[in-house]
Each structure stands twice: as C-alpha cells, then as structure tokens.
Write a protein that holds these residues in place. Structure first.
Motif, PDB file in Angstrom:
ATOM      1  N   ASP A  95      -4.725  -5.687  -0.184  1.00 33.54           N
ATOM      2  CA  ASP A  95      -4.427  -4.966   1.056  1.00 33.54           C
ATOM      3  C   ASP A  95      -3.824  -3.592   0.754  1.00 33.54           C
ATOM      4  OD1 ASP A  95      -4.267  -4.754   3.894  1.00 33.54           O
ATOM      5  OD2 ASP A  95      -2.163  -5.314   3.830  1.00 33.54           O
ATOM      6  N   ILE A  96      -2.897  -3.562  -0.199  1.00 36.73           N
ATOM      7  CA  ILE A  96      -2.297  -2.284  -0.601  1.00 36.73           C
ATOM      8  C   ILE A  96      -3.374  -1.365  -1.176  1.00 36.73           C
ATOM      9  CG2 ILE A  96      -0.673  -1.185  -2.197  1.00 36.73           C
ATOM     10  CD1 ILE A  96       1.026  -3.778  -1.991  1.00 36.73           C
ATOM     11  N   ALA A  97      -4.240  -1.920  -2.009  1.00 40.56           N
ATOM     12  CA  ALA A  97      -5.302  -1.122  -2.633  1.00 40.56           C
ATOM     13  C   ALA A  97      -6.245  -0.552  -1.579  1.00 40.56           C
ATOM     14  CB  ALA A  97      -6.071  -1.975  -3.641  1.00 40.56           C
ATOM     15  N   THR A  98      -6.573  -1.349  -0.569  1.00 50.64           N
ATOM     16  CA  THR A  98      -7.441  -0.866   0.512  1.00 50.64           C
ATOM     17  C   THR A  98      -6.794   0.318   1.224  1.00 50.64           C
ATOM     18  OG1 THR A  98      -8.416  -3.060   0.839  1.00 50.64           O
ATOM     19  CG2 THR A  98      -8.587  -1.507   2.668  1.00 50.64           C
ATOM     20  N   TYR A  99      -5.507   0.215   1.492  1.00 51.21           N
ATOM     21  CA  TYR A  99      -4.780   1.317   2.133  1.00 51.21           C
ATOM     22  C   TYR A  99      -4.839   2.571   1.269  1.00 51.21           C
ATOM     23  CZ  TYR A  99      -0.920   3.879   4.306  1.00 51.21           C
ATOM     24  OH  TYR A  99      -0.158   4.845   4.918  1.00 51.21           O
ATOM     25  N   LEU A 100      -4.714   2.390  -0.040  1.00 51.94           N
ATOM     26  CA  LEU A 100      -4.668   3.529  -0.954  1.00 51.94           C
ATOM     27  C   LEU A 100      -6.031   4.142  -1.240  1.00 51.94           C
ATOM     28  CD1 LEU A 100      -2.001   2.329  -3.547  1.00 51.94           C
ATOM     29  CD2 LEU A 100      -1.704   3.966  -1.675  1.00 51.94           C
ATOM     30  N   THR A 101      -7.107   3.529  -0.780  1.00 48.06           N
ATOM     31  CA  THR A 101      -8.420   4.150  -0.959  1.00 48.06           C
ATOM     32  C   THR A 101      -8.673   5.236   0.075  1.00 48.06           C
ATOM     33  OG1 THR A 101      -9.488   2.446   0.403  1.00 48.06           O
ATOM     34  CG2 THR A 101      -9.499   2.113  -1.997  1.00 48.06           C
ATOM     35  N   THR A 160      10.993  -6.435  -9.453  1.00 47.08           N
ATOM     36  CA  THR A 160       9.528  -6.500  -9.448  1.00 47.08           C
ATOM     37  C   THR A 160       8.960  -5.740  -8.258  1.00 47.08           C
ATOM     38  OG1 THR A 160       9.582  -8.662 -10.536  1.00 47.08           O
ATOM     39  CG2 THR A 160       7.534  -8.058  -9.419  1.00 47.08           C
ATOM     40  N   GLN A 161       9.598  -5.891  -7.102  1.00 52.23           N
ATOM     41  CA  GLN A 161       9.153  -5.173  -5.915  1.00 52.23           C
ATOM     42  C   GLN A 161       9.315  -3.662  -6.084  1.00 52.23           C
ATOM     43  OE1 GLN A 161      10.717  -6.798  -2.295  1.00 52.23           O
ATOM     44  NE2 GLN A 161       9.749  -5.248  -0.993  1.00 52.23           N
ATOM     45  N   GLU A 162      10.419  -3.253  -6.687  1.00 46.91           N
ATOM     46  CA  GLU A 162      10.634  -1.832  -6.947  1.00 46.91           C
ATOM     47  C   GLU A 162       9.576  -1.285  -7.909  1.00 46.91           C
ATOM     48  OE1 GLU A 162      12.765   0.488  -5.880  1.00 46.91           O
ATOM     49  OE2 GLU A 162      13.718  -0.855  -4.434  1.00 46.91           O
ATOM     50  N   ILE A 163       9.233  -2.074  -8.909  1.00 46.82           N
ATOM     51  CA  ILE A 163       8.219  -1.647  -9.874  1.00 46.82           C
ATOM     52  C   ILE A 163       6.866  -1.506  -9.192  1.00 46.82           C
ATOM     53  CG2 ILE A 163       6.903  -2.418 -11.897  1.00 46.82           C
ATOM     54  CD1 ILE A 163       9.580  -3.592 -12.945  1.00 46.82           C
ATOM     55  N   ALA A 167       4.679   1.832  -8.866  1.00 47.40           N
ATOM     56  CA  ALA A 167       3.288   1.885  -9.320  1.00 47.40           C
ATOM     57  C   ALA A 167       2.395   2.542  -8.271  1.00 47.40           C
ATOM     58  CB  ALA A 167       2.790   0.475  -9.633  1.00 47.40           C
ATOM     59  N   VAL A 168       2.682   2.274  -6.995  1.00 42.40           N
ATOM     60  CA  VAL A 168       1.921   2.919  -5.920  1.00 42.40           C
ATOM     61  C   VAL A 168       2.107   4.432  -5.990  1.00 42.40           C
ATOM     62  CG1 VAL A 168       1.794   3.232  -3.410  1.00 42.40           C
ATOM     63  CG2 VAL A 168       1.919   0.924  -4.379  1.00 42.40           C
ATOM     64  N   TYR A 187      -5.377  -2.060 -11.288  1.00 43.04           N
ATOM     65  CA  TYR A 187      -4.250  -1.270 -11.808  1.00 43.04           C
ATOM     66  C   TYR A 187      -2.917  -1.900 -11.400  1.00 43.04           C
ATOM     67  CZ  TYR A 187      -0.807   2.556 -11.736  1.00 43.04           C
ATOM     68  OH  TYR A 187       0.320   3.308 -11.881  1.00 43.04           O
ATOM     69  N   LEU A 188      -2.784  -2.231 -10.124  1.00 47.23           N
ATOM     70  CA  LEU A 188      -1.521  -2.805  -9.637  1.00 47.23           C
ATOM     71  C   LEU A 188      -1.265  -4.188 -10.234  1.00 47.23           C
ATOM     72  CD1 LEU A 188      -1.723  -1.734  -5.876  1.00 47.23           C
ATOM     73  CD2 LEU A 188      -0.353  -0.689  -7.693  1.00 47.23           C
ATOM     74  N   LEU A 189      -2.323  -4.977 -10.413  1.00 45.93           N
ATOM     75  CA  LEU A 189      -2.145  -6.299 -11.022  1.00 45.93           C
ATOM     76  C   LEU A 189      -1.722  -6.172 -12.482  1.00 45.93           C
ATOM     77  CD1 LEU A 189      -5.060  -8.367  -9.455  1.00 45.93           C
ATOM     78  CD2 LEU A 189      -2.601  -8.688  -9.087  1.00 45.93           C
ATOM     79  N   ARG A 190      -2.227  -5.163 -13.194  1.00 47.32           N
ATOM     80  CA  ARG A 190      -1.811  -4.958 -14.587  1.00 47.32           C
ATOM     81  C   ARG A 190      -0.316  -4.647 -14.650  1.00 47.32           C
ATOM     82  NH1 ARG A 190      -6.611  -2.021 -15.040  1.00 47.32           N
ATOM     83  NH2 ARG A 190      -5.493  -0.025 -15.004  1.00 47.32           N
TER      84      ARG A 190
END
Length: 198
Positions: A95-101, A160-163, A167-168, A187-190
């Motif tokens: 969902d985050i990745a979709t927003y960032l596209t 973890t949430q801050e990281i 990353a975003v 990328y975010l999963l890595r």
C-alpha cells in the motif's frame, strides 16, 4: 384569493458560491505547492489560478501558512473512516509502495520536507492528518508480525517504524520517480529484513 410565496429567484451568474471558491482555492494551492513549493508560492498566484480575487482568498485565510495548512488537511488522502489496517506487513508495504508510485505524492513529500525551516507548520500538519491514525495502524501491523514470529522478538517496534519512515524519505529523495510498485515494495522489504523481519 389564496396567496402563495413567490418562487426563489434563480442564482445570478458570476462569482462562484462559497464552497466552489473554497474548492478552487485549495485545489490551486495544492497544485502550486507541488509545482513551485511553499517559498515560491504566493496568494496572488493561487487567486489567479483559482479564478478569484486576492480579497476572496484573504477572506478565508489569514495568510499563506494558514492557506497551505488547511489545504493539507483538506487533501488528506487517508480519510476513509472504514479503513482498519492491513492484513500483514506485505500488504502494508504494498500500500505504501502504491502511494509512492504517484509522482505528485513524491513531489509533495519532497516539498514539505524541503520547507521545514521556512514553514515548519506544514510538515507538522501533514504528519497530524496523515500520521496519527495511520501511524497507529502501522505499529499495530508490526506488532502483529512480531507476535506471529515474522519480526524478531527482540526488535524494537517503535524503532522499526521509524526506520520504515526513514526508508520512505530516502526513497523519494534518492530514487527515480518512475520505479514500479513492486520495485518500491522490494526496497522497503529489504530495509525491514535488515532489522529482523522475515
């Protein structure tokens, strides 16, 4: 003879109604914020693009900062009260990745972080309207992953949430805008895997 009230007169053509003007002004303000940034944006530019006078803008907003802050509240993308979270981390990251596209979303984030010294209220507003409930749901998803053994038991969920948030920001600042949803998700999963997600 019965007397009836006269029918209301039709609204004359001309200036838009209040709600129409509000929408035109905030649409223009959001577009200009994305295009030129807060520093370069002016009330005169907003009025011209919205098709209203500067006085019309100033009757609604005390100045540029208030206009932009209220525009960000109006443009809040996470306005669905029925949204209760994601199935799992992969769903959330997708969902985050979709927003960032969306290049507009990426540019807006860059504009907001780039204006933090001159207009700190804007980033604070964006975080308030997009971060409160959504941030709680991100934390909930990470906690659920930890309970299921997908996130290391000794991982600090808050860190973890801050990281993930960092990353975003790193992605919108260093990666090209044309990356696909799958590339951004990978990328975010890595990043998450580097802090104990599996």
């Amino acid at each position: 003879m019965d007397r009836t009230d006269p029918a209301p007169a039709p609204r004359p053509a001309g200036r838009p109604r209040s709600q129409e003007a509000d929408l035109a002004i905030m649409t223009a303000a959001l577009d200009l914020l994305i295009e030129v940034g807060a520093v370069q944006l002016s009330i005169e530019q907003v009025a011209r693009r919205a098709g209203v006078t500067r006085a019309t803008v100033y009757r609604r907003f005390a100045g540029k900062t208030e206009l932009l802050a209220r525009t960000l509240e109006w443009a809040n993308h996470d306005h669905n009260p029925a949204f209760v979270g994601w199935r799992d981390v992969e769903h959330m990251v997708g969902d985050i990745a979709t927003y960032l596209t969306d290049p507009r979303h990426r540019r807006l984030l860059r504009r907001l972080y780039g204006s933090v010294d001159d207009y700190p209220e804007l980033l604070a507003t964006y975080r308030k309207v997009n971060g409160g409930r959504r941030a709680a749901l991100v934390r909930q998803t990470l906690c659920q992953a930890q309970e299921l053994g997908r996130l290391a038991p000794d991982a600090d969920v808050d860190v973890t949430q801050e990281i993930l948030s960092a990353a975003v920001l790193a992605h919108i600042g260093t990666r090209p805008d044309g990356e696909s949803t799958e590339e951004i998700k990978a990328y975010l999963l890595r990043i998450l895997e580097a802090v104990g997600y599996r």
